[in-house]
Design a protein around this motif. Structure first.
Motif, short mmCIF file in Angstrom:
data_model
loop_
_atom_site.label_atom_id
_atom_site.label_comp_id
_atom_site.label_asym_id
_atom_site.label_seq_id
_atom_site.Cartn_x
_atom_site.Cartn_y
_atom_site.Cartn_z
N ALA A 34 0.85 -1.19 0.00
CA ALA A 34 0.00 0.00 0.00
C ALA A 34 0.88 1.24 0.00
O ALA A 34 1.96 1.24 0.59
N PRO A 35 0.41 2.32 -0.63
CA PRO A 35 1.18 3.57 -0.58
C PRO A 35 1.36 4.01 0.88
O PRO A 35 0.48 3.80 1.72
N GLU A 36 2.47 4.63 1.16
CA GLU A 36 2.80 5.02 2.54
C GLU A 36 1.73 5.91 3.15
O GLU A 36 1.38 5.76 4.32
N GLU A 37 1.18 6.83 2.38
CA GLU A 37 0.14 7.72 2.91
C GLU A 37 -1.10 6.93 3.34
O GLU A 37 -1.67 7.19 4.39
N LEU A 38 -1.50 5.96 2.55
CA LEU A 38 -2.65 5.13 2.90
C LEU A 38 -2.35 4.32 4.15
O LEU A 38 -3.20 4.21 5.05
N ARG A 39 -1.17 3.75 4.22
CA ARG A 39 -0.78 2.97 5.41
C ARG A 39 -0.86 3.83 6.66
O ARG A 39 -1.38 3.41 7.70
N ALA A 40 -0.37 5.06 6.57
CA ALA A 40 -0.38 5.96 7.72
C ALA A 40 -1.82 6.29 8.13
O ALA A 40 -2.14 6.32 9.33
N GLN A 41 -2.69 6.52 7.15
CA GLN A 41 -4.10 6.83 7.45
C GLN A 41 -4.78 5.65 8.13
O GLN A 41 -5.53 5.83 9.10
N VAL A 42 -4.55 4.46 7.64
CA VAL A 42 -5.16 3.26 8.23
C VAL A 42 -4.67 3.06 9.65
O VAL A 42 -5.45 2.80 10.57
N LEU A 43 -3.37 3.16 9.86
CA LEU A 43 -2.81 3.00 11.20
C LEU A 43 -3.36 4.06 12.16
O LEU A 43 -3.68 3.75 13.31
N ALA A 44 -3.48 5.30 11.69
CA ALA A 44 -4.02 6.36 12.54
C ALA A 44 -5.48 6.06 12.91
O ALA A 44 -5.89 6.24 14.06
N SER A 45 -6.24 5.57 11.96
CA SER A 45 -7.64 5.21 12.23
C SER A 45 -7.72 4.07 13.23
O SER A 45 -8.55 4.09 14.14
N LEU A 46 -6.89 3.08 13.09
CA LEU A 46 -6.88 1.96 14.02
C LEU A 46 -6.50 2.41 15.42
O LEU A 46 -7.12 2.00 16.42
N ARG A 47 -5.49 3.27 15.52
CA ARG A 47 -5.08 3.76 16.85
C ARG A 47 -6.19 4.57 17.49
O ARG A 47 -6.42 4.48 18.70
N SER A 48 -6.88 5.35 16.68
CA SER A 48 -7.99 6.15 17.19
C SER A 48 -9.11 5.25 17.72
O SER A 48 -9.66 5.49 18.78
N LEU A 49 -9.42 4.21 16.98
CA LEU A 49 -10.44 3.27 17.40
C LEU A 49 -10.04 2.54 18.68
O LEU A 49 -10.86 2.34 19.58
N GLN A 50 -8.78 2.16 18.76
CA GLN A 50 -8.30 1.44 19.96
C GLN A 50 -8.35 2.35 21.18
O GLN A 50 -8.65 1.90 22.28
N ALA A 51 -8.09 3.62 21.00
CA ALA A 51 -8.06 4.55 22.11
C ALA A 51 -9.46 4.78 22.69
O ALA A 51 -9.60 5.09 23.88
N THR A 52 -10.48 4.64 21.85
CA THR A 52 -11.85 4.87 22.32
C THR A 52 -12.52 3.62 22.84
O THR A 52 -13.63 3.69 23.36
N HIS A 53 -11.87 2.49 22.75
CA HIS A 53 -12.49 1.23 23.23
C HIS A 53 -11.75 0.64 24.38
O HIS A 53 -10.73 0.58 24.70
#
Length: 80
Positions: free
Chosen positions: A61-80
């Motif tokens: 995956a392009p680096e920008e997409l990878r960073a967006q996905v990881l940021a979304s996952l971290r955000s989800l983990q932080a709220t659960h």
């Protein structure tokens, strides 16, 4: 030459495509494919699909997409 028949050839086609059969079973499938246009057609489709999946798995995956996905996952983990 042993013709294993369409039922066995179709049932073991995926294992054949991935070289997961013993040599005797693989030879049975090869012998059948040499004389059965229907199974040969299925083998061709399976081979093309397998090669497409293998190519897709090698792509990154392009680096920008990878960073967006990881940021979304971290955000989800932080709220659960």
């Amino acid at each position: 030459m042993t013709d294993c028949g369409c039922d066995k050839a179709k049932a073991e086609l995926e294992e054949y495509l991935h070289n997961e059969l013993c040599s005797a079973d693989a030879q049975d499938i090869r012998d059948h494919l040499a004389n059965c246009p229907d199974c040969t057609s299925e083998h061709h489709v399976g081979r093309v699909l397998t090669e497409a999946v293998q190519r897709a798995c090698k792509e990154a995956a392009p680096e920008e997409l990878r960073a967006q996905v990881l940021a979304s996952l971290r955000s989800l983990q932080a709220t659960h």
